[in-house]
Design an enzyme around this catalytic site. Structure first.
Site, PDB file in Angstrom:
ATOM      1  N   GLN A   1      -2.854 -12.376   0.167  1.00  0.00           N
ATOM      2  CA  GLN A   1      -3.100 -12.252   1.607  1.00  0.00           C
ATOM      3  C   GLN A   1      -4.544 -12.600   1.941  1.00  0.00           C
ATOM      4  O   GLN A   1      -4.799 -13.351   2.884  1.00  0.00           O
ATOM      5  CB  GLN A   1      -2.768 -10.825   2.066  1.00  0.00           C
ATOM      6  CG  GLN A   1      -2.956 -10.580   3.544  1.00  0.00           C
ATOM      7  CD  GLN A   1      -4.344 -10.073   3.880  1.00  0.00           C
ATOM      8  OE1 GLN A   1      -4.896  -9.223   3.201  1.00  0.00           O
ATOM      9  NE2 GLN A   1      -4.908 -10.604   4.943  1.00  0.00           N
TER      10      GLN A   1
ATOM     11  N   GLY B   1       4.761 -16.845  -4.833  1.00  0.00           N
ATOM     12  CA  GLY B   1       4.492 -17.071  -6.254  1.00  0.00           C
ATOM     13  C   GLY B   1       3.470 -16.099  -6.799  1.00  0.00           C
ATOM     14  O   GLY B   1       3.647 -15.532  -7.888  1.00  0.00           O
ATOM     15  N   TYR B   2       2.403 -15.886  -6.036  1.00  0.00           N
ATOM     16  CA  TYR B   2       1.353 -14.956  -6.465  1.00  0.00           C
ATOM     17  C   TYR B   2       1.900 -13.534  -6.525  1.00  0.00           C
ATOM     18  O   TYR B   2       1.541 -12.752  -7.409  1.00  0.00           O
ATOM     19  CB  TYR B   2       0.186 -15.028  -5.493  1.00  0.00           C
ATOM     20  CG  TYR B   2      -1.168 -14.697  -6.069  1.00  0.00           C
ATOM     21  CD1 TYR B   2      -1.325 -14.046  -7.282  1.00  0.00           C
ATOM     22  CD2 TYR B   2      -2.323 -15.028  -5.375  1.00  0.00           C
ATOM     23  CE1 TYR B   2      -2.585 -13.749  -7.789  1.00  0.00           C
ATOM     24  CE2 TYR B   2      -3.580 -14.733  -5.867  1.00  0.00           C
ATOM     25  CZ  TYR B   2      -3.702 -14.090  -7.073  1.00  0.00           C
ATOM     26  OH  TYR B   2      -4.944 -13.782  -7.572  1.00  0.00           O
TER      27      TYR B   2
ATOM     28  N   GLU C   1      -8.547 -16.398   4.175  1.00  0.00           N
ATOM     29  CA  GLU C   1      -9.804 -17.129   4.045  1.00  0.00           C
ATOM     30  C   GLU C   1      -9.633 -18.608   4.394  1.00  0.00           C
ATOM     31  O   GLU C   1     -10.533 -19.225   4.960  1.00  0.00           O
ATOM     32  CB  GLU C   1     -10.356 -16.996   2.621  1.00  0.00           C
ATOM     33  CG  GLU C   1     -10.858 -15.608   2.303  1.00  0.00           C
ATOM     34  CD  GLU C   1     -11.196 -15.409   0.838  1.00  0.00           C
ATOM     35  OE1 GLU C   1     -11.851 -14.399   0.546  1.00  0.00           O
ATOM     36  OE2 GLU C   1     -10.796 -16.235  -0.012  1.00  0.00           O
ATOM     37  N   TYR C   2      -8.500 -19.165   4.068  1.00  0.00           N
ATOM     38  CA  TYR C   2      -8.260 -20.581   4.346  1.00  0.00           C
ATOM     39  C   TYR C   2      -7.722 -20.849   5.745  1.00  0.00           C
ATOM     40  O   TYR C   2      -7.736 -21.995   6.199  1.00  0.00           O
ATOM     41  CB  TYR C   2      -7.297 -21.171   3.303  1.00  0.00           C
ATOM     42  CG  TYR C   2      -8.004 -21.596   2.050  1.00  0.00           C
ATOM     43  CD1 TYR C   2      -8.498 -22.887   1.912  1.00  0.00           C
ATOM     44  CD2 TYR C   2      -8.203 -20.700   1.014  1.00  0.00           C
ATOM     45  CE1 TYR C   2      -9.159 -23.276   0.775  1.00  0.00           C
ATOM     46  CE2 TYR C   2      -8.862 -21.078  -0.134  1.00  0.00           C
ATOM     47  CZ  TYR C   2      -9.344 -22.361  -0.257  1.00  0.00           C
ATOM     48  OH  TYR C   2     -10.008 -22.743  -1.389  1.00  0.00           O
TER      49      TYR C   2
ATOM     50  N   ARG D   1       1.443 -19.061  -8.764  1.00  0.00           N
ATOM     51  CA  ARG D   1       0.827 -19.481  -7.506  1.00  0.00           C
ATOM     52  C   ARG D   1       0.245 -20.890  -7.598  1.00  0.00           C
ATOM     53  O   ARG D   1      -0.011 -21.532  -6.584  1.00  0.00           O
ATOM     54  CB  ARG D   1      -0.284 -18.511  -7.107  1.00  0.00           C
ATOM     55  CG  ARG D   1      -1.572 -18.707  -7.873  1.00  0.00           C
ATOM     56  CD  ARG D   1      -2.578 -17.597  -7.644  1.00  0.00           C
ATOM     57  NE  ARG D   1      -3.903 -17.941  -8.062  1.00  0.00           N
ATOM     58  CZ  ARG D   1      -4.308 -18.035  -9.323  1.00  0.00           C
ATOM     59  NH1 ARG D   1      -3.465 -17.847 -10.316  1.00  0.00           N
ATOM     60  NH2 ARG D   1      -5.550 -18.342  -9.604  1.00  0.00           N
TER      61      ARG D   1
ATOM     62  N   TYR E   1       2.910 -20.183  -2.046  1.00  0.00           N
ATOM     63  CA  TYR E   1       1.764 -19.634  -2.766  1.00  0.00           C
ATOM     64  C   TYR E   1       1.823 -18.112  -2.759  1.00  0.00           C
ATOM     65  O   TYR E   1       1.687 -17.458  -3.797  1.00  0.00           O
ATOM     66  CB  TYR E   1       0.476 -20.132  -2.117  1.00  0.00           C
ATOM     67  CG  TYR E   1      -0.764 -19.397  -2.563  1.00  0.00           C
ATOM     68  CD1 TYR E   1      -1.414 -19.743  -3.738  1.00  0.00           C
ATOM     69  CD2 TYR E   1      -1.293 -18.357  -1.800  1.00  0.00           C
ATOM     70  CE1 TYR E   1      -2.552 -19.067  -4.150  1.00  0.00           C
ATOM     71  CE2 TYR E   1      -2.426 -17.684  -2.201  1.00  0.00           C
ATOM     72  CZ  TYR E   1      -3.055 -18.043  -3.374  1.00  0.00           C
ATOM     73  OH  TYR E   1      -4.176 -17.368  -3.787  1.00  0.00           O
TER      74      TYR E   1
ATOM     75  N   ARG F   1       0.837  -1.207   0.000  1.00  0.00           N
ATOM     76  CA  ARG F   1       0.000   0.000   0.000  1.00  0.00           C
ATOM     77  C   ARG F   1       0.869   1.253   0.000  1.00  0.00           C
ATOM     78  O   ARG F   1       0.618   2.206  -0.734  1.00  0.00           O
ATOM     79  CB  ARG F   1      -0.938   0.010   1.202  1.00  0.00           C
ATOM     80  CG  ARG F   1      -2.137  -0.898   1.071  1.00  0.00           C
ATOM     81  CD  ARG F   1      -3.104  -0.677   2.230  1.00  0.00           C
ATOM     82  NE  ARG F   1      -4.251  -1.555   2.139  1.00  0.00           N
ATOM     83  CZ  ARG F   1      -5.288  -1.349   1.332  1.00  0.00           C
ATOM     84  NH1 ARG F   1      -5.317  -0.295   0.551  1.00  0.00           N
ATOM     85  NH2 ARG F   1      -6.296  -2.198   1.316  1.00  0.00           N
ATOM     86  N   ARG F   2       1.895   1.247   0.842  1.00  0.00           N
ATOM     87  CA  ARG F   2       2.801   2.403   0.911  1.00  0.00           C
ATOM     88  C   ARG F   2       3.582   2.573  -0.393  1.00  0.00           C
ATOM     89  O   ARG F   2       3.740   3.681  -0.899  1.00  0.00           O
ATOM     90  CB  ARG F   2       3.754   2.253   2.085  1.00  0.00           C
ATOM     91  CG  ARG F   2       3.073   2.408   3.416  1.00  0.00           C
ATOM     92  CD  ARG F   2       4.046   2.241   4.553  1.00  0.00           C
ATOM     93  NE  ARG F   2       3.347   2.287   5.843  1.00  0.00           N
ATOM     94  CZ  ARG F   2       3.813   1.781   6.956  1.00  0.00           C
ATOM     95  NH1 ARG F   2       4.995   1.171   6.971  1.00  0.00           N
ATOM     96  NH2 ARG F   2       3.124   1.865   8.072  1.00  0.00           N
TER      97      ARG F   2
END
Length: 145
Positions: free
Chosen positions: A53, A96-97, A58-59, A104, A93, A30-31
């Site tokens: 993230q 990679g993403y 979520e998982y 990913r 993951y 974000r910064r």
């Protein structure tokens, strides 16, 4: 009792630390890209970090529930080892993403596979407990007899 759950607790703390690392990566992104909350869109580089993230978050409850069920009803050591594999898979993951959405996939499939194994181990452990506790059937004795 603590000797029966210490590995599960350790993996849980590692998982929380991993989630915190992922949160920090979003803050840094974000910064870097000048994207203030509540905005969630921006350059593809930011969006990939943000999605990695969010997907990991979520998982995380599913992972925790399966980790503890597998550890309590089946075997703490196996559950903890699977938990470490899952956390490694989620880190790969995320990284990679962060690099590319296509990078990913391998880690996503790996961590999903570990979750499926945790589901199977949890289910077997709970089934064994229910059969022995309520039906008086000890499946392990029947299999070794």
């Amino acid at each position: 009792m603590l000797d029966q759950i210490h590995w599960l607790a350790a993996v849980t703390v590692l998982g929380v630390l991993e989630q915190a690392y992922f949160f920090l990566q979003v803050i840094y992104a974000r910064r870097l890209f000048g994207i203030s909350p509540p905005k969630i869109s921006g350059p593809p580089e930011f969006e990939r970090i943000f999605r990695a993230q969010v997907n990991s978050s979520e998982y995380f409850p599913i992972f925790l529930a399966l980790l503890w069920q597998a550890g309590l009803f089946f075997h703490q050591g196996l559950a903890a080892a699977l938990g470490l594999l899952y956390l490694c898979g989620r880190y790969c993951y995320f990284m990679g993403y962060k690099a590319s959405s296509s990078e990913r996939l391998g880690a996503m499939y790996f961590s999903a596979g570990v979750l499926w194994i945790l589901i199977a181990v949890s289910s077997l452990g709970i089934l064994h407990f229910l059969l022995s506790h309520y039906a008086g059937l000890n499946v392990l004795q029947l299999l070794t007899a």
